[in-house]
Write a protein that holds these residues in place. Structure first.
Motif, mmCIF file in Angstrom:
data_model
loop_
_atom_site.group_PDB
_atom_site.id
_atom_site.type_symbol
_atom_site.label_atom_id
_atom_site.label_comp_id
_atom_site.label_asym_id
_atom_site.label_seq_id
_atom_site.Cartn_x
_atom_site.Cartn_y
_atom_site.Cartn_z
ATOM 1 N N ASP A 140 0.859 -1.187 0.000
ATOM 2 C CA ASP A 140 0.000 0.000 0.000
ATOM 3 C C ASP A 140 0.891 1.232 0.000
ATOM 4 O O ASP A 140 1.948 1.239 0.625
ATOM 5 C CB ASP A 140 -0.900 -0.009 1.242
ATOM 6 C CG ASP A 140 -1.992 1.054 1.198
ATOM 7 O OD1 ASP A 140 -2.296 1.570 0.097
ATOM 8 O OD2 ASP A 140 -2.555 1.362 2.263
ATOM 9 N N TYR A 141 0.448 2.262 -0.697
ATOM 10 C CA TYR A 141 1.256 3.478 -0.772
ATOM 11 C C TYR A 141 0.352 4.673 -0.981
ATOM 12 O O TYR A 141 -0.411 4.737 -1.937
ATOM 13 C CB TYR A 141 2.265 3.367 -1.912
ATOM 14 C CG TYR A 141 2.977 4.657 -2.265
ATOM 15 C CD1 TYR A 141 3.694 5.356 -1.309
ATOM 16 C CD2 TYR A 141 2.920 5.163 -3.552
ATOM 17 C CE1 TYR A 141 4.348 6.530 -1.621
ATOM 18 C CE2 TYR A 141 3.569 6.339 -3.883
ATOM 19 C CZ TYR A 141 4.278 7.018 -2.916
ATOM 20 O OH TYR A 141 4.914 8.178 -3.243
ATOM 21 N N LYS A 146 0.934 6.946 4.128
ATOM 22 C CA LYS A 146 1.230 5.596 4.618
ATOM 23 C C LYS A 146 1.913 4.772 3.532
ATOM 24 O O LYS A 146 1.544 4.821 2.373
ATOM 25 C CB LYS A 146 -0.065 4.898 5.040
ATOM 26 C CG LYS A 146 0.145 3.473 5.534
ATOM 27 C CD LYS A 146 -1.120 2.851 6.096
ATOM 28 C CE LYS A 146 -2.102 2.549 4.997
ATOM 29 N NZ LYS A 146 -3.252 1.772 5.475
ATOM 30 N N VAL A 183 3.204 0.675 3.125
ATOM 31 C CA VAL A 183 3.211 -0.667 3.716
ATOM 32 C C VAL A 183 4.057 -1.572 2.832
ATOM 33 O O VAL A 183 3.798 -1.697 1.635
ATOM 34 C CB VAL A 183 1.781 -1.238 3.850
ATOM 35 C CG1 VAL A 183 1.824 -2.606 4.529
ATOM 36 C CG2 VAL A 183 0.876 -0.286 4.611
ATOM 37 N N GLU A 195 6.025 -5.485 2.487
ATOM 38 C CA GLU A 195 6.022 -6.867 2.949
ATOM 39 C C GLU A 195 7.426 -7.445 2.831
ATOM 40 O O GLU A 195 8.096 -7.263 1.817
ATOM 41 C CB GLU A 195 5.059 -7.696 2.102
ATOM 42 C CG GLU A 195 5.013 -9.148 2.500
ATOM 43 C CD GLU A 195 4.094 -9.974 1.620
ATOM 44 O OE1 GLU A 195 3.755 -11.084 2.034
ATOM 45 O OE2 GLU A 195 3.721 -9.508 0.519
ATOM 46 N N LEU A 230 5.477 -7.336 8.197
ATOM 47 C CA LEU A 230 4.876 -6.204 7.493
ATOM 48 C C LEU A 230 5.436 -4.946 8.139
ATOM 49 O O LEU A 230 5.490 -4.838 9.365
ATOM 50 C CB LEU A 230 3.352 -6.223 7.628
ATOM 51 C CG LEU A 230 2.648 -7.411 6.996
ATOM 52 C CD1 LEU A 230 1.161 -7.369 7.314
ATOM 53 C CD2 LEU A 230 2.863 -7.425 5.494
ATOM 54 N N TYR A 241 5.009 -0.872 8.364
ATOM 55 C CA TYR A 241 4.139 0.282 8.122
ATOM 56 C C TYR A 241 4.932 1.540 8.415
ATOM 57 O O TYR A 241 5.487 1.692 9.506
ATOM 58 C CB TYR A 241 2.919 0.254 9.046
ATOM 59 C CG TYR A 241 1.907 -0.808 8.705
ATOM 60 C CD1 TYR A 241 0.677 -0.448 8.148
ATOM 61 C CD2 TYR A 241 2.151 -2.144 8.942
ATOM 62 C CE1 TYR A 241 -0.268 -1.413 7.845
ATOM 63 C CE2 TYR A 241 1.218 -3.125 8.636
ATOM 64 C CZ TYR A 241 0.011 -2.749 8.090
ATOM 65 O OH TYR A 241 -0.926 -3.702 7.779
ATOM 66 N N TYR A 255 4.399 5.628 8.582
ATOM 67 C CA TYR A 255 3.392 6.681 8.605
ATOM 68 C C TYR A 255 4.064 8.045 8.612
ATOM 69 O O TYR A 255 5.144 8.213 9.166
ATOM 70 C CB TYR A 255 2.527 6.562 9.871
ATOM 71 C CG TYR A 255 1.744 5.282 9.964
ATOM 72 C CD1 TYR A 255 0.516 5.155 9.331
ATOM 73 C CD2 TYR A 255 2.229 4.200 10.688
ATOM 74 C CE1 TYR A 255 -0.208 3.983 9.423
ATOM 75 C CE2 TYR A 255 1.508 3.029 10.789
ATOM 76 C CZ TYR A 255 0.285 2.925 10.155
ATOM 77 O OH TYR A 255 -0.424 1.758 10.247
#
Length: 88
Positions: free
Chosen positions: A40-41, A45, A47, A49, A54, A56, A58
């Motif tokens: 996720d981008y 944020k 994320v 893997e 994981l 994260y 922020y």
């Protein structure tokens, strides 16, 4: 007992070989080495893997400056980094 010692050494070597390194500098750059993929981008944020975790990240104004097969450089106003074990 000898076999247990050998298993622990092999596990340690495996963790070291597959280790993800996170480096942060004063300018707000974050370098991630040895990750699997970006999950996720957004500008707030990121994320990532890894084999076992994981990650994260922020903040605000997050930007991915470069991304290769296993390394990435992101920049922004980093507020917090969380690291979780992946569920098996």
């Amino acid at each position: 007992m000898k076999n247990d010692k050998k298993k622990n050494i092999l596990r340690s070597i495996d963790d070291t070989v597959n280790a993800t390194t996170i480096s942060i500098d004063d300018s707000g750059s974050v370098v991630l080495e040895n990750f699997k993929k970006v999950l996720d981008y957004t500008s707030e944020k990121l994320v990532m893997e890894t084999n076992k975790r994981l990650i994260y990240i922020y903040g605000s104004e997050l930007t991915i400056l470069s991304c290769s097969k296993h390394n990435a450089v992101a920049k922004g106003n980093i507020e917090k980094i969380e690291i979780f074990l992946k569920e098996v």
